[in-house]
Enzyme design. Structure first.
Site, PDB file in Angstrom:
ATOM      1  N   GLY A   6     108.822  97.303 -52.090  1.00 51.01           N
ATOM      2  CA  GLY A   6     107.502  97.099 -51.838  1.00 51.01           C
ATOM      3  C   GLY A   6     107.393  95.641 -50.817  1.00 51.01           C
ATOM      4  O   GLY A   6     106.612  95.885 -49.759  1.00 51.01           O
ATOM      5  N   CYS A   7     108.189  94.786 -51.407  1.00 55.04           N
ATOM      6  CA  CYS A   7     107.936  93.474 -51.026  1.00 55.04           C
ATOM      7  C   CYS A   7     108.603  93.399 -49.530  1.00 55.04           C
ATOM      8  O   CYS A   7     108.046  92.525 -48.770  1.00 55.04           O
ATOM      9  CB  CYS A   7     108.424  92.482 -51.700  1.00 55.04           C
ATOM     10  SG  CYS A   7     107.793  92.224 -53.456  1.00 55.04           S
ATOM     11  N   THR A   8     109.513  94.305 -49.256  1.00 53.47           N
ATOM     12  CA  THR A   8     110.316  94.225 -47.794  1.00 53.47           C
ATOM     13  C   THR A   8     109.252  94.807 -46.833  1.00 53.47           C
ATOM     14  O   THR A   8     108.928  94.205 -45.816  1.00 53.47           O
ATOM     15  CB  THR A   8     111.501  95.000 -48.087  1.00 53.47           C
ATOM     16  OG1 THR A   8     112.450  94.274 -49.008  1.00 53.47           O
ATOM     17  CG2 THR A   8     112.075  94.927 -46.660  1.00 53.47           C
TER      18      THR A   8
END
Length: 161
Positions: free
Chosen positions: A52-54
């Site tokens: 998700g952060c990527t």
């Protein structure tokens, strides 16, 4: 930390954005004050090199020229160490400024650390958040519990970029 404490620490439009100086992915100090005179999108995410952060970091990178052209700088802050942020930047070819808040002081000051619901359980951690700071260092918008996917597109629409 109670719900009241978590909610109280959330920033509101018009608040002065908490000042910070944190190391970037190369260990160089970056301050919010360095950006006075420009709008800054400060986004908080739980962990580098996670799906998700990527996705979120890549979305910001893909739209960086568009945002910069509209007068916005973008800073991503997580509790990761600078070395991990460097790996994240290299692996994903990120162009956004990534800062390390290993002590979670800035995350806490911005209301982006505290109780959250994760898969039906209450846990303490990073609350995915985005705070837009105006040219004078005041909070223009404070968005909490944002989604990793689609958040940047929604932001572009909301900011009319």
């Amino acid at each position: 930390m109670t719900d009241a404490q978590t909610k109280q620490s959330r920033l509101q439009p018009g608040d002065t954005a908490p000042a910070f100086t944190l190391p970037d992915a190369d260990g160089k100090p970056v301050s919010l004050a360095d950006h006075l005179g420009r709008k800054v999108i400060v986004y908080f995410y739980p962990a580098a090199l996670t799906p998700g952060c990527t996705k979120q970091a890549c979305d910001f990178t893909d739209n960086l020229d568009l945002l910069a052209g509209a007068g916005y700088d973008v800073i991503g802050i997580s509790p990761d160490k600078p070395e991990k942020l460097g790996k994240f930047r290299e692996k994903e070819h990120l162009k956004v400024t990534l800062l390390a808040d290993t002590e979670k002081e800035v995350l806490t000051a911005y209301g982006a650390f505290g109780e959250k619901s994760l898969y039906g359980k209450t846990v303490v951690g990073v609350i995915r958040s985005t705070v837009i700071v105006d040219e004078q260092g005041k909070v223009e918008r404070a968005l909490y519990n944002v989604k990793a996917t689609g958040h940047v597109a929604k932001l572009l629409r909301d900011l009319a970029v």
